[in-house]
Design an enzyme around this catalytic site. Structure first.
Site, PDB file in Angstrom:
ATOM      1  N   GLU A  64       0.726  -1.248   0.034  1.00 23.70           N
ATOM      2  CA  GLU A  64      -0.072   0.002  -0.103  1.00 23.70           C
ATOM      3  C   GLU A  64       0.862   1.326  -0.003  1.00 23.70           C
ATOM      4  O   GLU A  64       0.407   2.438   0.762  1.00 23.70           O
ATOM      5  CB  GLU A  64      -0.998  -0.055   1.262  1.00 23.70           C
ATOM      6  CG  GLU A  64      -2.063  -1.262   1.092  1.00 23.70           C
ATOM      7  CD  GLU A  64      -2.701  -1.169   2.447  1.00 23.70           C
ATOM      8  OE1 GLU A  64      -4.225  -1.533   2.247  1.00 23.70           O
ATOM      9  OE2 GLU A  64      -2.391  -1.094   3.511  1.00 23.70           O
TER      10      GLU A  64
HETATM   11  C1  ACM Z   1      -1.982  -5.477   4.161  1.00 23.99           C
HETATM   12  O1  ACM Z   1      -3.030  -5.922   4.569  1.00 23.99           O
HETATM   13  N1  ACM Z   1      -1.883  -4.018   4.176  1.00 23.99           N
HETATM   14  C2  ACM Z   1      -0.837  -6.221   3.896  1.00 23.99           C
END
Ligand code: ACM
Length: 537
Positions: A342
């Site tokens: 992310e």
């Molecule tokens: C994640 O759940 N951002 C790896």
């Protein structure tokens, strides 16, 4: 126990007569009830179980003997003795020669048998006079004693002999894990958990043969591991958590204690420093890291994807080198997790440049890199490992690079997903995961070749949980199913059968004071165990 035994004997007759009677009696084979090993509620289900329809009479005349020249075996024997003492208040001597009261033996042997195909494989033979555990390594013996712990009944059968007898169903178990990596992740960044909380989680996981604990040690909301060369990371970045509570962090001594405790249970600790995104807490501590010229504020919310390190600055890589060096030095396990998920505000080319450079730093400090599935877009080595959580496309990229995959699909394996709409804790962005959904899937069913699957990990993110009871509510009972998904072969997994075995875990979970979610899908076995049933010396 010996004292209890003699006091009990005195009740019936004079001391002298009785001691003779007891000595004679223990030499006789005790007529054992028929117990069926194949009906035992073992989790994870062993590879092969062959019942012989009798039982081993575990009692005060039992001793444990282990291989003495093989590293770790005696400790495994002592671990077993301690856990049985906790469970049934029976003291079993370990490698004590010359005890003339010994009538039955639990042998824990190092064996070079070629039938033991993996380091964690073991054979467990339960006969009427002995129990034998064979394994190549102490690690295998440790897995074997978890099976034995599960087979020892909580209640003794007091009708079989003057002394208490705990009948252990007889037969043969041949066992070995389907996957070498069987893990859980604990997010100590969104909310901090103490060393004692982490130890309790480790102890429970090890009972179900889980062998990896991944600690998510940094995120936007907190930095949780002391780095001596960069002290503000914890002084500043560790000072808060989601919701604005006071946070906390592990000193390096704390972390070493967690590593030691896990190693005693043949569990590897995998440290994660999440980067280049999820780095607000680091950049609050040292603002040069984010490269945008601004000093960010401590963050106590639950958004993701807004922070990044400056990927073009040498000083950022010097910082990362120090962090990886210090953590690698106190991490005996082979892995270092760099996060990589992310990073929505990092340009793709910068992200690739960053992951390429960080992989080299991880290698320089002697570790194998793990990253969330996004890292597969970088030019990384086939020795690095991709943890598939969201993108099947990224998982395929990793396979094409020859990488190993840790299977953690959020829709199936995220422990922080709510069970249903009434769940007290958790999120549901990936869906609701009731206990059956958590179990009824297969890591092999997503098109990833078996040889590329290192194993399964169930991550527990902590945005909505802040103490051990809440942790246990989300983790239990689902983590027990993930242990079976990663240890047991597909042919041995069946929901209808599993749910009965899971129901039988209730007395153990209650005894361990685990605040598990009592899913209505399971007909939980009533816990009739109380400590009053045990005679105290
Ligand atoms: C994640 O759940 N951002 C790896």
């Amino acid at each position: 126990m010996m004292k209890t035994f003699c006091i009990r004997c005195l009740f019936f007759a004079s001391l002298t007569l009785l001691l003779i009677a007891c000595t004679e009696e223990k030499k006789e084979r005790i007529a054992m009830p028929v117990t069926d090993l194949s009906e035992a509620s073992l989790i994870p289900k062993p590879l092969k179980t062959i019942p012989t329809n009798s039982a081993f009479p575990l009692d005060q005349f039992t001793a444990i003997y282990t291989s003495k020249n093989a590293t770790g075996f005696e400790e495994v024997g002592t671990f077993l003795a301690n856990k049985l003492k906790d469970k049934i208040n029976l003291t079993i001597p370990v490698n004590t020669q010359g005890a003339n009261t010994v009538e039955r033996v639990i042998y824990i042997n190092q064996s070079d048998s070629i039938d033991l195909k993996t380091p964690e494989a073991y054979q467990l033979y339960i006969n009427q006079d002995s129990i034998i555990i064979n394994s190549n390594t102490a690690e295998g013996a440790f897995r074997g004693i978890q099976t034995l712990r599960q087979l020892v009944p909580l209640k003794s059968n007091d009708t079989l002999a003057p002394q208490k007898i705990w009948p252990v169903p007889s037969g043969k178990i041949i066992d070995s894990p389907n996957f070498a990596y069987r893990g859980s992740m604990l997010d100590v960044a969104r909310h901090f958990f103490s060393v004692d909380d982490v130890k309790k989680y480790i102890d429970l996981l090890s009972y179900y043969k889980i062998n990896m604990l991944h600690l998510h040690l940094s995120d936007d909301q907190g930095w949780r591991i002391e780095i001596k060369s960069w002290p503000k990371l914890t002084e500043v970045g560790g000072s808060t958590e989601v919701g604005g509570e006071s946070g906390g962090f592990f000193t390096q001594e704390d972390y070493k204690e967690i590593v030691r405790y896990a190693a005693e249970r043949y569990m590897t600790i995998i440290p994660e420093i999440d980067m280049p995104g999820h780095t607000n807490a680091a950049s609050v501590s040292y603002p040069f890291l984010n490269g945008n010229g601004k000093t960010p504020k401590l963050y106590e919310g639950m958004r993701v994807g807004f922070s990044t390190f400056d990927t073009r600055k040498d000083t950022v890589y010097a910082f990362i080198d120090d962090v990886v060096r210090e953590i690698a030095a106190i991490t005996p396990g082979p892995y270092f997790h760099v996060g990589g998920d992310e990073s929505h505000v990092t340009k793709k080319k910068d992200y690739i440049h960053f992951i390429n450079k960080v992989e080299k730093i991880v290698h320089k400090h002697g570790k194998q890199m793990i990253g969330w599935d996004e890292v597969a877009i970088a030019d990384i080595d086939s020795t690095s490992i991709s943890q598939w959580w969201a993108s099947e496309e990224n998982a395929k990229k990793a396979v094409n690079k020859g990488m190993q995959i840790i299977v953690s699909p959020a829709k199936k394996a995220y422990l922080d997903m709510e069970y249903d709409t009434l769940s007290k804790f958790g999120l549901h962005w990936a869906g609701y995961i009731p206990v059956d959904t958590a179990y009824i899937w297969s890591p092999e069913e997503y098109g990833i070749p078996k040889e590329n699957i290192l194993g399964v990990e169930a991550p527990l993110w902590s945005e909505t949980i802040s103490n051990i009871d809440e942790l246990e509510y989300l983790a239990f009972p689902r983590i027990i199913g993930y242990s079976e998904l990663s240890w047991s072969i597909k042919e041995n997994r069946d929901w209808e059968n599993y749910k009965d075995r899971l129901a039988d875990q209730a007395p153990f979970l209650d005894r361990m004071d685990v605040k598990y979610y009592p899913s209505a899908l399971i007909d939980w076995k009533k816990s009739d165990y109380t400590y009053e049933t045990i005679e105290k010396d």
